[in-house]
Design an enzyme around this catalytic site. Structure first.
Site, PDB file in Angstrom:
ATOM      1  N   GLY A 199      34.820  11.696  38.251  1.00 18.87           N
ATOM      2  CA  GLY A 199      35.218  11.924  39.535  1.00 18.87           C
ATOM      3  C   GLY A 199      35.392  13.258  39.889  1.00 18.87           C
ATOM      4  O   GLY A 199      35.221  14.171  38.991  1.00 18.87           O
ATOM      5  N   CYS A 200      35.727  13.580  41.236  1.00 17.61           N
ATOM      6  CA  CYS A 200      36.101  15.051  41.852  1.00 17.61           C
ATOM      7  C   CYS A 200      37.380  15.387  41.336  1.00 17.61           C
ATOM      8  O   CYS A 200      38.411  14.716  41.049  1.00 17.61           O
ATOM      9  CB  CYS A 200      35.925  15.101  43.171  1.00 17.61           C
ATOM     10  SG  CYS A 200      34.517  14.446  43.970  1.00 17.61           S
ATOM     11  N   GLY A 201      37.588  16.678  40.944  1.00 20.07           N
ATOM     12  CA  GLY A 201      38.935  17.174  40.344  1.00 20.07           C
ATOM     13  C   GLY A 201      38.929  17.036  39.188  1.00 20.07           C
ATOM     14  O   GLY A 201      38.142  16.808  38.298  1.00 20.07           O
ATOM     15  N   LYS A 202      40.353  16.881  38.468  1.00 13.91           N
ATOM     16  CA  LYS A 202      40.718  17.077  37.097  1.00 13.91           C
ATOM     17  C   LYS A 202      41.679  15.560  36.862  1.00 13.91           C
ATOM     18  O   LYS A 202      42.311  15.348  37.607  1.00 13.91           O
ATOM     19  CB  LYS A 202      41.329  18.240  36.580  1.00 13.91           C
ATOM     20  CG  LYS A 202      42.482  18.491  37.304  1.00 13.91           C
ATOM     21  CD  LYS A 202      42.967  19.889  36.964  1.00 13.91           C
ATOM     22  CE  LYS A 202      44.130  20.475  37.528  1.00 13.91           C
ATOM     23  NZ  LYS A 202      44.769  21.859  37.385  1.00 13.91           N
TER      24      LYS A 202
END
Length: 262
Positions: free
Chosen positions: A105-108
């Site tokens: 997904g987006c981010g960490k």
């Protein structure tokens, strides 16, 4: 509130020639979440409902467990970044070994291994029953309500439903964010999520399944497919997992007696 999309003039190749075309592109902006003065994560988002998204992420990742732990929540919108500063009455870092992993997904991703090992010990027990027609109806409404997708073609949609009604609907560039917005709103407004279902767009990776399990949702359905890890976890935990929903049908990866007629 920030604009959620911007207009551009582009060149479109169609019918053997190039033509000018006016399009709308969805806003993508970083949202940095600071917890008790320490950065937790930076998510990429459309800037819609940053308070719900912030709280939903912290709840989904087990930094907070009850509303009274939050003593302050401040959202600061800058030109190219949103900052969320959250203070709590407890130590959210106690007993945690912070691990970062690259997720789909987006981010960490944070504490992925911890989340899996903890949540996979749970068992979802729910007598919720849904009919195939109700699943198809919710998926159709999910698409019809997404005005941002219709305008930009650049977002995912998620909803929290009873078998008869869609209670909450959110859209964002990331399916994780759209679900966390719902989690955050329910958490802040003290709305029970157990005994309900999530209907979403986007691939059901393990991070998505874990979010649903953490809030006690017994049925998770998506218009896209599930990963092998998600299918294995669903069968171990006992969550009903549905994917590949079209206008006329869907796949059932795991049931547990919650789909009428199966």
């Amino acid at each position: 509130m920030m604009k959620d999309s911007f207009n551009y003039t582009i060149k479109e190749y169609s019918g053997g020639e190039f033509k000018e075309k006016e399009i709308s592109s969805i806003l993508e902006i970083p949202l940095t979440i600071n917890l008790n003065g320490r950065e937790v994560v930076t998510l990429l988002t459309t800037a819609r409902y940053p308070d719900y998204l912030t709280v939903g992420f912290l709840k989904s990742d087990a930094y907070i467990s009850s509303r009274d732990q939050i003593t302050d929540l401040k959202i600061t919108e800058g030109k190219d970044r949103i900052i969320a500063d959250v203070n709590t009455s407890h130590d959210p870092w106690e007993g945690r070994v912070l691990e970062y992993s690259i997720t789909s997904g987006c981010g960490k991703g944070t504490n992925f291994g911890r989340n899996v090992s903890t949540i996979s010990k749970r068992t979802i027990n729910s007598k919720l029953i849904v009919t195939p027609d109700q699943i198809l109806t919710h998926a159709n409404e999910l698409h019809s309500r997404s005005t941002l997708y219709g305008k930009t073609r650049g977002c995912h949609n998620s909803s929290l439903c009873t078998p008869e009604e869609m209670l909450y609907f959110r859209e964002d560039i990331g399916r994780h964010n759209a679900i966390d917005m719902i989690v955050g709103q329910c958490f802040l407004e003290d709305v029970p999520t157990d005994g309900k279902m999530i209907v979403s767009t986007g691939r059901v990776a393990s991070e998505i399944l874990l979010k649903a399990v953490r809030i006690g949702v017994p049925i998770l359905a998506s218009t896209a497919v599930a990963t092998s890890f998600s299918v294995d976890l669903a069968r171990k935990i006992g969550i009903t997992l549905i994917g590949n929903i079209s206008k006329t049908g869907f796949w059932v990866y795991n049931d547990r007696g919650r789909i009428l007629g199966l």
